[in-house]
Scaffold this active site. Structure first.
Site, PDB file in Angstrom:
ATOM      1  N   ALA A 240       0.841  -1.199   0.000  1.00 51.28           N
ATOM      2  CA  ALA A 240       0.000   0.000   0.000  1.00 51.28           C
ATOM      3  C   ALA A 240       0.871   1.241   0.000  1.00 51.28           C
ATOM      4  O   ALA A 240       1.963   1.251   0.575  1.00 51.28           O
ATOM      5  CB  ALA A 240      -0.922   0.021   1.215  1.00 51.28           C
ATOM      6  N   ASP A 241       0.363   2.278  -0.648  1.00 49.81           N
ATOM      7  CA  ASP A 241       1.009   3.587  -0.602  1.00 49.81           C
ATOM      8  C   ASP A 241       0.265   4.557   0.303  1.00 49.81           C
ATOM      9  O   ASP A 241       0.829   5.538   0.756  1.00 49.81           O
ATOM     10  CB  ASP A 241       1.124   4.162  -2.011  1.00 49.81           C
ATOM     11  CG  ASP A 241       2.209   3.473  -2.810  1.00 49.81           C
ATOM     12  OD1 ASP A 241       3.312   4.034  -2.897  1.00 49.81           O
ATOM     13  OD2 ASP A 241       1.980   2.364  -3.317  1.00 49.81           O
TER      14      ASP A 241
END
Length: 378
Positions: free
Chosen positions: A257-258
């Site tokens: 995830a960013d």
């Protein structure tokens, strides 16, 4: 003695994207992998900004660490100026580094926290330019150490959770996208770290990395890590994921995830949303693996996440030769979002953090805020 020697050799052979000692930073140029292993000397914030923007360093944790450490290198060599100028300089550079890429929240969280640290040190009556610089450098170095321990905990929590899904006498078959391993972090990785620990526990049959167009982080980087560390892997094209799920006994999908919102909506590499939709249709648990530094407590919904739109040449031109490989014309164009937003309702396995797994409620929702409060991180 032999075990200690083997552990030392294993550590020396580990893949690392970041080489740091105080006053010195080198970043692995990941655009040249797997053909060439080359480290760039990064002794200014400008060089770090360019490396991040050009995706020579990538992965949300690695981006934040690289940015913070590049300023630590500059700070270690700063000329003597007064403490107010020192604090202003550090904060100005942090603001500059935060403009390198918009979507990954780890960088913006790090900038926020480091600026607070600088202000707090400046407010101390006994502070000097030297104490402010030292405090900043130590905080940036702690980010590197913390990321390593966080990734190990993510791997342990995630692998334990997924091992419960595996029937007796069988091993896990996993699907992942992009690169979330040691090359995207300080060590181990997030989603690929979970897969590493499944392998360590002799519970992994196969991982299927998606090639991950247009930069091919899956084929260039994840497959490279798997080959280097002898993790059993079968590379597939992005568009084969649904058919893979229909024809193979897939245990779970795990992605990185960013940015994660407080409702669980998650920004990650483009194609993650497609993968989550396919997993939902095929009743395959879908996990996100990320440290709590990837959670944006200011955002309650994925619609507020800024999605980076990159140059169309990443689609239309060969990355090696620079040659255009698609037709040109006045009526045709490109659209190249670097990320997509996966709704929390599709994250059916949970969000794996260093503190444990945020599991979906019976209605499918993910209460990220409650989890953070439970662990005194809200």
């Amino acid at each position: 003695m032999e075990d200690a020697k083997r552990r030392k050799m294993d550590k020396e052979n580990e893949l690392r994207a970041i080489k740091y000692t105080r006053g010195s930073l080198e970043l692995l140029d990941q655009k040249k992998l797997p053909c060439v292993t080359h480290f760039d000397v990064v002794d200014t914030c400008e060089k770090s900004w360019e490396a991040i923007r050009e995706m020579r360093v990538r992965g949300a944790p690695a981006i934040a660490i690289a940015a913070a450490l590049s300023l630590a290198v500059e700070a270690s060599k700063m000329e003597q100026i007064d403490k107010n100028e020192t604090a202003a300089y550090l904060k100005e550079k942090l603001d500059y580094l935060s403009t390198s890429r918009p979507t990954a929240v780890n960088l913006h969280n790090a900038v926020r926290d480091l600026k607070k640290l600088v202000d707090a040190k400046l407010a101390e009556e006994t502070s000097t330019a030297t104490t402010i610089r030292e405090a900043y450098i130590e905080a940036a170095e702690k980010m590197l150490r913390d990321d390593e321990s966080d990734n190990r905990a993510i791997g342990e929590h995630g692998s334990a959770h997924i091992m419960k899904l595996v029937k007796s006498g069988e091993k896990a078959k996993m699907v992942t996208i992009c690169n979330t391993g040691a090359l995207a972090t300080s060590r181990y990785g997030t989603a690929l770290g979970v897969i590493r620990f499944l392998q360590k526990n002799d519970c992994l049959e196969m991982v299927y990395p998606l090639e991950t167009r247009p930069y091919n982080q899956g084929s260039r980087l994840t497959f490279y890590e798997c080959a280097h560390e002898k993790i059993p892997a079968t590379l597939i094209v992005d568009s084969a994921a649904s058919y893979l799920m229909a024809t193979q006994r897939i245990t779970a999908c795990v992605v990185g995830a960013d940015r994660v919102c407080t409702n669980g909506d998650t920004a990650n590499k483009i194609g993650t949303y497609n993968l989550a939709v396919a997993a939902k249709y095929h009743n395959i648990p879908f996990y996100v693996a990320a440290p709590v530094t990837t959670i944006d407590t200011a955002l309650s919904h994925g619609s507020g996440i800024p999605v980076e739109i990159r140059s169309g040449t990443e689609i239309t031109h060969c990355p090696r030769s620079g040659e255009r490989i698609v037709a040109e014309g006045d009526s045709v164009t490109t659209w190249n979002p670097a990320f997509d937003i996966t709704p929390a309702s599709l994250i059916t396995g949970g969000i794996i953090t260093e503190l444990g797994v945020i599991e979906p409620a019976t209605n499918g929702s993910l209460d990220v805020t409650a989890f953070l409060k439970q662990h005194n991180k809200a």
